[in-house]
Design an enzyme around this catalytic site. Structure first.
Site, mmCIF file in Angstrom:
data_model
loop_
_atom_site.group_PDB
_atom_site.id
_atom_site.type_symbol
_atom_site.label_atom_id
_atom_site.label_comp_id
_atom_site.label_asym_id
_atom_site.label_seq_id
_atom_site.Cartn_x
_atom_site.Cartn_y
_atom_site.Cartn_z
ATOM 1 N N GLY A 307 0.744 -1.193 -0.015
ATOM 2 C CA GLY A 307 0.011 -0.113 0.061
ATOM 3 C C GLY A 307 1.108 1.199 0.003
ATOM 4 O O GLY A 307 1.086 1.913 -0.955
ATOM 5 N N ARG A 308 1.397 1.502 1.225
ATOM 6 C CA ARG A 308 2.373 2.807 1.504
ATOM 7 C C ARG A 308 3.217 2.990 0.351
ATOM 8 O O ARG A 308 3.348 4.182 -0.304
ATOM 9 C CB ARG A 308 3.058 2.635 2.693
ATOM 10 N N TYR A 349 0.185 8.531 15.411
ATOM 11 C CA TYR A 349 1.130 7.427 15.310
ATOM 12 C C TYR A 349 2.727 8.468 15.702
ATOM 13 O O TYR A 349 3.755 7.691 15.731
ATOM 14 C CB TYR A 349 1.549 6.905 14.089
ATOM 15 N N CYS A 376 -8.840 22.153 16.892
ATOM 16 C CA CYS A 376 -8.931 22.609 18.630
ATOM 17 C C CYS A 376 -8.354 21.369 19.424
ATOM 18 O O CYS A 376 -8.817 20.656 19.987
ATOM 19 C CB CYS A 376 -10.308 22.857 19.129
ATOM 20 N N GLU A 377 -6.960 21.145 18.948
ATOM 21 C CA GLU A 377 -6.361 20.037 19.834
ATOM 22 C C GLU A 377 -4.837 20.651 20.058
ATOM 23 O O GLU A 377 -4.032 20.793 18.915
ATOM 24 C CB GLU A 377 -5.939 18.983 18.978
#
Ligand SMILES: *Cc1c(COP(=O)(O)O)cnc(C)c1O
Length: 455
Positions: A307-308, A349, A376-377
């Site tokens: 995939g990646r 991650y 907002c984190e």
């Protein structure tokens, strides 16, 4: 002083996963960054930001590298399939299909996207540890291979295949018990994993499936994890899988497909040093040939499902720099107009990325900054303490290697619309996904009748 910018680093034109930037990256006469023959700051102006940008030549090169390496190193037949959860869209499916690859899907949505892009059902594999009946049925109707992950899958397949109809083509996924050094959330091959049958269940499944009319067991599958730089775990996997193949064939199952999963890592930052696609395929192919020959079996069809490493490097994200905040002696924050909603990997991650300014990629770095998103984190930080040349609000920031697990993991947190995505080839830019509008986010809201009167 040697200045290395993301676009100069790597430069392996046959194995995109070893580069920090897309293969077509270059600078124009004014030393501004271009990809696919297009000036990045122009694209930001034309399509707005944040903007996902895909370089078509990089994806096609990765597809061909997997295909060609399998042909050179594996003497049996082979098929690379794209794990579309890395980045799924109809146009990407079309490119993958045109390169002759198959596709891995894990939901009805990904399955429909693959079919709509022209991938043949026989080349699609449906994964998932909790597939719905609807997903299984959709797969069966389209002759898609179903990867059985647990007994519940089997019960459901038996239920949906009409008696006397063609059997479902199924592949058995098991947990090989192989550890590798990668982030805990993305390890799947060790025993404590929600995916697949345990090795000691495999025998009884082979036995139960003997002579059933509703399924044909045509393959075995294992996947050991993601963003892996080591080759040894993939070699070890071949041995474990060859034992399972031998056992399955002894029970009379026509097992032809030997799917070793994906997992090859990519270069996100300068210090990452993943093996090339060619090396990975060579090591895996040789290990499979050795393990199979040792057991005097016929070579199965070798399937791998990257995939990646097929799409990550082809993608970049363009942002506009906005507000800034300096905390003397501590940190300088530059904020961009996107963040964890278009790239949740750093907050999920603790992943690292590389970045540069679209119009000043070669300028000497001048300050250490932290690139913050607009959500907002406090943890909404895309890059922590990176060196950049002096910048101003309105400059376009390029974040590299965002082609995998960005768009496909994006959210609407804070009701922020998803970015547009474009694809570049030879100076031409085309829309791949339209930009979501704030109004789009209200589309599925319903006001219950009894609340209307309150208005
Ligand atoms: C995610 C996944 C892949 C692809 O993994 P990459 O690390 O992106 O290559 C392949 N197979 C299965 C079963 C997966 O879940």
């Amino acid at each position: 002083m040697v200045i290395t910018t993301p676009y100069e680093s790597g430069r392996d034109f046959l194995s995109p996963n070893r580069n920090l930037s897309p293969l077509s990256t270059e600078v124009d006469a004014n030393k501004r960054l271009m990809v696919g023959g297009c000036l990045l700051s122009d694209l930001a102006q034309r399509y707005g930001t944040p903007l996902y940008v895909i370089d078509e030549i990089t994806i096609r090169t990765a597809c061909r590298s997997y295909r060609d390496a399998l042909v050179s190193h594996y003497s049996g037949s082979s098929l690379p399939i794209y794990a579309s959860k890395a980045n799924s869209s109809i146009a990407l499916s079309r490119i993958i299909a045109s390169e002759g690859l198959g596709m891995d899907v894990v939901s009805a949505g990904e399955l429909l996207t693959a079919l709509e892009g022209g991938v043949l059902g026989e080349k699609i594999f449906l994964h998932g540890n909790n597939k719905s009946e609807e997903e299984i049925s959709l797969a069966y109707r389209n002759r898609v291979n179903i990867v059985i992950d647990n007994r519940y899958d089997l019960e459901r397949i038996e239920k949906i295949v009409p008696s006397g109809a063609d059997p479902a083509s199924i592949m058995l996924r098991f947990t090989p018990g192989i550890e590798c050094h990668t982030h805990e959330y993305i390890r799947t091959g060790h025993l404590d994993s929600k995916f697949g049958f345990d090795l000691d269940q495999v025998k009884s499944i082979f036995k139960e499936l003997q002579g059933v009319s509703w399924a044909r067991l045509t393959g075995i599958h294992a996947h050991i994890g993601s963003q892996i730089f080591e080759l040894k775990p993939h070699q070890d996997l071949a041995e474990v899988m060859a034992d399972v193949l031998l056992m399955g064939r002894n029970f009379g199952h026509p097992i032809e497909d030997f799917n070793v999963g994906g997992g090859l890592g990519v270069r996100y930052i300068e210090s990452d040093d993943p093996p090339s696609i060619q090396k990975w395929v060579q090591v895996v192919s040789e290990a499979v040939i050795v393990s199979i020959s040792k057991r005097k079996l016929n070579l199965p069809r070798l399937i791998c499902e990257p995939g990646r490493s097929l799409v990550a490097t082809s993608g970049i994200t363009l942002y506009e720099l906005g507000s800034r905040k300096s905390i003397p002696g501590i940190r300088k924050y530059l904020s961009v107009d996107g963040g964890m909603s278009d790239n949740p990997r750093p907050i999920t991650y603790q992943s690292s990325y590389s970045a540069c300014l679209a119009d000043y990629p070669l300028e000497v770095p001048d300050e250490i900054v932290t690139i913050a998103g607009k959500h907002c984190e406090s943890g909404d930080v895309l890059l922590k303490d990176v060196s950049l040349p002096k910048s101003k609000s309105g400059d376009v920031l390029v974040v590299f290697c965002t082609g995998a697990y960005n768009s496909s993991m994006s959210s609407n947190y804070n009701r922020i619309p998803k970015p547009a995505a474009i694809i570049l080839l030879s100076g031409q830019a085309d829309l791949l996904q339209r930009r979501e509008q704030p109004e789009d986010l209200l589309r599925y809201d319903v006001i219950p009748e009894r609340l209307r009167e309150l208005g």
